[in-house]
Design a protein around this motif. Structure first.
Motif, PDB file in Angstrom:
ATOM      1  N   LYS A 188      28.829 -39.451 -35.192  1.00  0.00           N
ATOM      2  CA  LYS A 188      28.320 -39.115 -36.515  1.00  0.00           C
ATOM      3  C   LYS A 188      26.628 -38.667 -36.410  1.00  0.00           C
ATOM      4  O   LYS A 188      25.965 -37.735 -36.725  1.00  0.00           O
ATOM      5  CB  LYS A 188      28.383 -39.651 -37.778  1.00  0.00           C
ATOM      6  N   LEU A 189      26.119 -39.932 -35.777  1.00  0.00           N
ATOM      7  CA  LEU A 189      24.456 -39.889 -35.728  1.00  0.00           C
ATOM      8  C   LEU A 189      24.176 -38.820 -34.730  1.00  0.00           C
ATOM      9  O   LEU A 189      22.970 -38.172 -34.579  1.00  0.00           O
ATOM     10  CB  LEU A 189      24.186 -41.279 -35.334  1.00  0.00           C
ATOM     11  N   ARG A 215      21.634 -34.065 -35.810  1.00  0.00           N
ATOM     12  CA  ARG A 215      21.167 -33.809 -37.607  1.00  0.00           C
ATOM     13  C   ARG A 215      20.959 -34.848 -38.368  1.00  0.00           C
ATOM     14  O   ARG A 215      19.989 -34.988 -39.150  1.00  0.00           O
ATOM     15  CB  ARG A 215      22.352 -32.992 -38.028  1.00  0.00           C
ATOM     16  N   ILE A 216      22.061 -36.163 -38.526  1.00  0.00           N
ATOM     17  CA  ILE A 216      21.937 -37.138 -39.522  1.00  0.00           C
ATOM     18  C   ILE A 216      20.497 -37.637 -39.314  1.00  0.00           C
ATOM     19  O   ILE A 216      19.724 -38.067 -40.131  1.00  0.00           O
ATOM     20  CB  ILE A 216      22.957 -38.075 -39.099  1.00  0.00           C
ATOM     21  N   ARG A 252      17.693 -35.690 -40.316  1.00  0.00           N
ATOM     22  CA  ARG A 252      17.533 -35.591 -41.750  1.00  0.00           C
ATOM     23  C   ARG A 252      16.810 -36.592 -42.453  1.00  0.00           C
ATOM     24  O   ARG A 252      15.900 -36.748 -43.499  1.00  0.00           O
ATOM     25  CB  ARG A 252      18.818 -35.662 -42.431  1.00  0.00           C
ATOM     26  N   TYR A 260      20.369 -45.881 -45.898  1.00  0.00           N
ATOM     27  CA  TYR A 260      20.640 -44.630 -45.458  1.00  0.00           C
ATOM     28  C   TYR A 260      22.049 -44.584 -44.212  1.00  0.00           C
ATOM     29  O   TYR A 260      22.791 -44.068 -44.333  1.00  0.00           O
ATOM     30  CB  TYR A 260      19.672 -43.820 -44.634  1.00  0.00           C
ATOM     31  N   VAL A 320      26.105 -43.758 -44.250  1.00  0.00           N
ATOM     32  CA  VAL A 320      26.829 -43.343 -42.854  1.00  0.00           C
ATOM     33  C   VAL A 320      28.172 -43.858 -42.533  1.00  0.00           C
ATOM     34  O   VAL A 320      29.227 -43.229 -42.285  1.00  0.00           O
ATOM     35  CB  VAL A 320      25.651 -42.802 -41.660  1.00  0.00           C
TER      36      VAL A 320
END
Length: 206
Positions: free
Chosen positions: A60-61, A67-68, A71, A83, A87
């Protein structure tokens, strides 16, 4: 979890964007055990499942050109601990939802008392198909390495490109893996998957 200086956190995250192996190692040293702890102590996950949860967080990271992470850096006043916790929770909940078809299949099977083939409602049939896939993948996972498991998930379930897989696997396991090597491993995994399907009694004659 230790309240790390914000400056150090930003340095690590910017280093990851610059493909710094030292920065990625620092991230794993700082947050790895914390992520495992959330999976095991807050969600009751087994150590093996927690390993998969950690890999999902990494995916995901690093996905979509980090993107994460980008952001977060675009909103510098955000608390990274909170944050990242969001996630991690999201990844674990998504994984738990992904595994629901097996339970749904069992419930439908009990209610329907063994209906004739072809009589399954769409929802139950979809659940049964998902269970077949789950059984084959579990059989495959018993005979492959952690690196191969990640490559399999990234390619077959996430639809990642060879290049993305090369980057993610390299960062997670701390060693370089070329795009060509990824292709070879995926080809071998296809063969192993087919053999597992036959050994499980599916696709006879395939």
């Amino acid at each position: 979890m230790t309240d790390w200086p914000r400056r150090e956190t930003l340095e690590i995250l910017n280093g990851i964007l610059e493909s710094s192996e030292d920065a990625w190692q620092a991230f794993q040293n700082r947050y790895g055990n914390w992520i495992y702890g959330i999976a095991i102590h807050h969600f009751g996950r087994s150590p093996e499942d927690a390993q998969e949860d950690y890999q999902n967080v990494v995916i995901k990271l690093l996905g979509s050109d980090c993107r994460i992470i980008r952001r977060f850096l675009a909103n510098p006043e955000t608390d990274f601990h909170s944050y990242l916790l969001t996630v991690v929770r999201s990844c674990i909940i998504d994984e738990l939802r992904r595994r629901k078809p097996e339970a749904a299949y069992d419930a439908n099977r009990d209610r329907m008392n063994g209906p004739a083939p072809g009589a399954l409602p769409d929802a139950a049939e979809n659940a049964e198909n998902a269970l077949v896939v789950d059984q084959i993948v579990r059989a495959l996972y018993r005979g492959i390495s952690e690196e191969e498991k990640l490559i399999f998930r990234l390619f077959f379930f996430e639809g990642r490109t060879y290049k993305e897989i090369s980057v993610m696997v390299g960062r997670l396991f701390g060693r370089a893996i070329s795009v060509n090597t990824v292709g070879v491993k995926i080809s071998r995994l296809r063969g192993k998957l087919a053999r597992c399907a036959r050994h499980q009694g599916f696709f006879e004659g395939a």
